[in-house]
Write a protein that holds these residues in place. Structure first.
Motif, PDB file in Angstrom:
ATOM      1  N   ALA A 101     -13.387  98.228 147.073  1.00 21.97           N
ATOM      2  CA  ALA A 101     -13.446  98.285 145.614  1.00 21.97           C
ATOM      3  C   ALA A 101     -14.487  97.358 145.031  1.00 21.97           C
ATOM      4  O   ALA A 101     -15.072  97.645 143.994  1.00 21.97           O
ATOM      5  N   THR A 102     -14.744  96.244 145.705  1.00 23.14           N
ATOM      6  CA  THR A 102     -15.715  95.298 145.145  1.00 23.14           C
ATOM      7  C   THR A 102     -17.120  95.884 145.122  1.00 23.14           C
ATOM      8  O   THR A 102     -17.972  95.428 144.358  1.00 23.14           O
ATOM      9  N   GLY A 103     -17.366  96.888 145.935  1.00 23.25           N
ATOM     10  CA  GLY A 103     -18.694  97.505 145.936  1.00 23.25           C
ATOM     11  C   GLY A 103     -18.750  98.786 145.152  1.00 23.25           C
ATOM     12  O   GLY A 103     -19.724  99.511 145.230  1.00 23.25           O
ATOM     13  N   ALA A 104     -17.713  99.051 144.341  1.00 15.22           N
ATOM     14  CA  ALA A 104     -17.593 100.353 143.706  1.00 15.22           C
ATOM     15  C   ALA A 104     -18.569 100.579 142.574  1.00 15.22           C
ATOM     16  O   ALA A 104     -18.810 101.709 142.177  1.00 15.22           O
ATOM     17  N   PHE A 105     -19.142  99.506 142.046  1.00 18.52           N
ATOM     18  CA  PHE A 105     -19.996  99.703 140.882  1.00 18.52           C
ATOM     19  C   PHE A 105     -21.333  98.990 141.071  1.00 18.52           C
ATOM     20  O   PHE A 105     -21.847  98.315 140.195  1.00 18.52           O
ATOM     21  N   GLN A 122     -10.268  91.407 134.502  1.00 14.70           N
ATOM     22  CA  GLN A 122      -9.491  92.311 135.345  1.00 14.70           C
ATOM     23  C   GLN A 122      -9.473  93.717 134.767  1.00 14.70           C
ATOM     24  O   GLN A 122      -9.669  94.711 135.483  1.00 14.70           O
ATOM     25  N   HIS A 123      -9.241  93.822 133.462  1.00 14.20           N
ATOM     26  CA  HIS A 123      -9.168  95.142 132.847  1.00 14.20           C
ATOM     27  C   HIS A 123     -10.513  95.857 132.885  1.00 14.20           C
ATOM     28  O   HIS A 123     -10.580  97.049 133.217  1.00 14.20           O
ATOM     29  N   PHE A 124     -11.570  95.134 132.572  1.00 16.09           N
ATOM     30  CA  PHE A 124     -12.868  95.813 132.555  1.00 16.09           C
ATOM     31  C   PHE A 124     -13.360  96.138 133.960  1.00 16.09           C
ATOM     32  O   PHE A 124     -14.126  97.096 134.145  1.00 16.09           O
ATOM     33  N   GLN A 125     -12.912  95.387 134.974  1.00 15.85           N
ATOM     34  CA  GLN A 125     -13.234  95.774 136.346  1.00 15.85           C
ATOM     35  C   GLN A 125     -12.551  97.097 136.703  1.00 15.85           C
ATOM     36  O   GLN A 125     -13.159  97.998 137.300  1.00 15.85           O
ATOM     37  N   LEU A 126     -11.289  97.243 136.319  1.00 18.22           N
ATOM     38  CA  LEU A 126     -10.584  98.499 136.567  1.00 18.22           C
ATOM     39  C   LEU A 126     -11.241  99.646 135.808  1.00 18.22           C
ATOM     40  O   LEU A 126     -11.392 100.752 136.345  1.00 18.22           O
ATOM     41  N   LEU A 127     -11.647  99.393 134.580  1.00 18.45           N
ATOM     42  CA  LEU A 127     -12.303 100.434 133.797  1.00 18.45           C
ATOM     43  C   LEU A 127     -13.664 100.806 134.389  1.00 18.45           C
ATOM     44  O   LEU A 127     -14.063 101.975 134.373  1.00 18.45           O
TER      45      LEU A 127
END
Length: 502
Positions: free
Chosen positions: A13-17, A97-102
């Motif tokens: 997930a850390t490389g997702a964006f 946290q929220h903006f990472q999920l978004l």
């Protein structure tokens, strides 16, 4: 297998964006400068698994979210959690946290681009968008005005200074987005399978979840925009999608007591890895359960022995330094070490939304005559209590007759008194879901809570919102200042979000 999925998502997930851009200076620049092990594409299933898990766990007991549970007087934090004592501080971690999920949801949209009307992508995109609405609602409920319409939609065009939309504009936009996403859900489409921790890829259940979220959005507007609230609630109550219909429809992430720490129920992790300052129950919650002879009390709270007598005792909220220094912690109850804090008990799921939530909303709607008769209110309310009793770790299959007669009865009560009973039972049921409990307490005004004696930076008032991340102050100053100027008390605990009218 879900445990395997949980391990995979921790790495990916850390490389997702990641931003990957080429250059005109070198013909093969992108190929020659991209390590062969770099993550340039991510399986949407792995992303949704991480999003659902982290988004749900963030609702529960760990820092920095435990403060909200102390504000609604489920928990009784001390010096380790200064904001629980009404000392202000920015919510940097919750914001990020929220903006990472978004951002990860944006990545899902990037991965499935072009498949919006194809069975291989249509419902997967709709599910991601429904949960996107869930996250935006939680974020705006915590802070008020937030970046929404100008938030980055693609990794090819990053906007680092989005405007803060007004909450009164965000809510109608969320309802509209939810309606569009629900309309796309199609049984038979490709879904996320076992990576979908809520429903294992069951599209019909996602329809119920999305429509139940719509009911929640509508009820949150009850005192701020009654016309839109009624319209939204009536539509959700009547929709063919249905609503969560029993505890089998609950949206929850399974937890594993014998796995890595990050897979534990957050309330359990609070005991095994957190400070003792995070573990004690508030006297308001314990005293309410004791006064009602609530059968959930011994299953929720650990008994203590005082003068040779076993009892249950909570700590006062927001105590002064002097009061905290005099406490004998052994005299106060933590959550039960055989259930909530047990390493061997059958793991308790971490909930995002439950059938009980929906029953209580339906009971409230019935009192208002929104989609049901006022005569139906008690039936919905009773069903909500029954569903709450049946949730792990209580697993109670019936309501004691004495509890039904003495605590739950609507006989000879005004609608306001009935509403107080509905909201108080919801407050009990939301133990462990701190952000939602904080939102519902602000919305309804019930139960009536007395602030603790420590004045903090609010002059002894219970906070009404979180404070924006300091990163916005530094990196998005103009838009931040514009949003703050719209608040009655500035960027403080005492400013109210738009829908908070009680």
């Amino acid at each position: 297998m879900k445990t395997t999925t949980l391990k995979k998502i921790a790495y990916l997930a850390t490389g997702a964006f990641i931003l990957m851009q080429g250059s005109a200076c070198t013909k093969d620049f992108e190929r020659t400068n991209t390590p062969p092990t770099s993550v340039t594409k991510v399986d949407p299933a792995l992303l949704i698994a991480r999003i659902l898990r982290d988004g749900t766990f963030q609702e529960s007991g760990e820092l920095p979210n435990n403060k909200f549970g102390s504000w609604v007087q489920h928990w009784a934090g001390g010096p380790v959690v200064p904001v629980s004592r009404y000392f202000e501080g920015p919510e940097n971690l919750i914001w990020s946290q929220h903006f990472q999920l978004l951002r990860n949801i944006i990545q899902i949209k990037e991965e499935l681009a072009g498949l919006e009307n194809d069975p291989s992508g249509r419902s997967r995109l709709a599910i991601a968008e429904i949960y996107e609405v869930y996250l935006y609602q939680r974020l705006t409920d915590l802070f008020g005005d937030i970046p929404y319409s100008e938030v980055t939609k693609s990794n090819q065009a990053i906007n680092r200074t989005p405007k803060f939309d007004k909450q009164e504009d965000i809510y109608p936009a969320l309802i509209q987005k939810l309606d569009a996403s629900l309309a796309k859900l199609t049984v038979g489409d490709q879904s996320y399978g076992t990576a979908d921790f809520f429903y294992n890829g069951n599209v019909d259940k996602w329809k119920k979840f999305g429509n139940s979220l719509k009911l929640r959005l509508g009820m949150r507007l009850r005192y701020a925009k009654p016309d839109l609230a009624e319209q939204t609630v009536r539509a959700a109550m009547a929709a063919s999608y249905g609503l969560l219909a029993n505890n089998a429809d609950n949206a929850a992430v399974p937890t594993y007591n014998n796995a890595q720490a990050e897979n534990q129920n957050p309330i359990l992790r609070q005991s095994t890895t957190g400070s003792a300052d995070l573990r004690y129950l508030a006297n308001t919650l314990v005293d309410r359960l004791k006064a009602d002879n609530d059968p959930r009390l011994p299953l929720l709270a650990q008994s203590v022995t005082i003068n040779g007598v076993a009892t249950y005792q909570g700590i006062g909220v927001s105590l002064t330094d002097n009061q905290l220094s005099q406490l004998i912690r052994a005299n106060y109850s933590t959550p039960n070490r055989a259930t909530w804090f047990s390493l061997t008990f059958n793991p308790i799921p971490s909930y995002a939304m439950t059938y009980s939530d929906i029953c209580f909303y339906k009971a409230e709607a019935a009192l208002l005559g929104w989609g049901a008769s006022s005569q139906d209110a008690y039936g919905f309310f009773s069903e909500g209590v029954k569903a709450a009793f049946a949730l792990p770790p209580y697993n109670l299959t019936s309501i004691p007759t004495s509890y039904e007669q003495n605590v739950m009865s609507f006989t000879n009560l005004t609608d306001a008194q009935k509403m107080e009973k509905i909201a108080t039972q919801k407050w009990i049921q939301l133990f462990g879901r701190n952000m939602e409990a904080f939102a519902e307490w602000r919305r309804t005004g019930y139960p009536v809570l007395t602030p603790g004696p420590n004045l903090g930076s609010t002059n002894g008032q219970i906070p009404r919102r979180g404070i924006y991340s300091s990163e916005e102050v530094e990196l998005n100053r103009d838009n931040y200042k514009e949003a703050v100027a719209r608040m009655t008390n500035g960027d403080s605990f005492l400013s109210k979000v738009w829908w908070d009218k009680r």
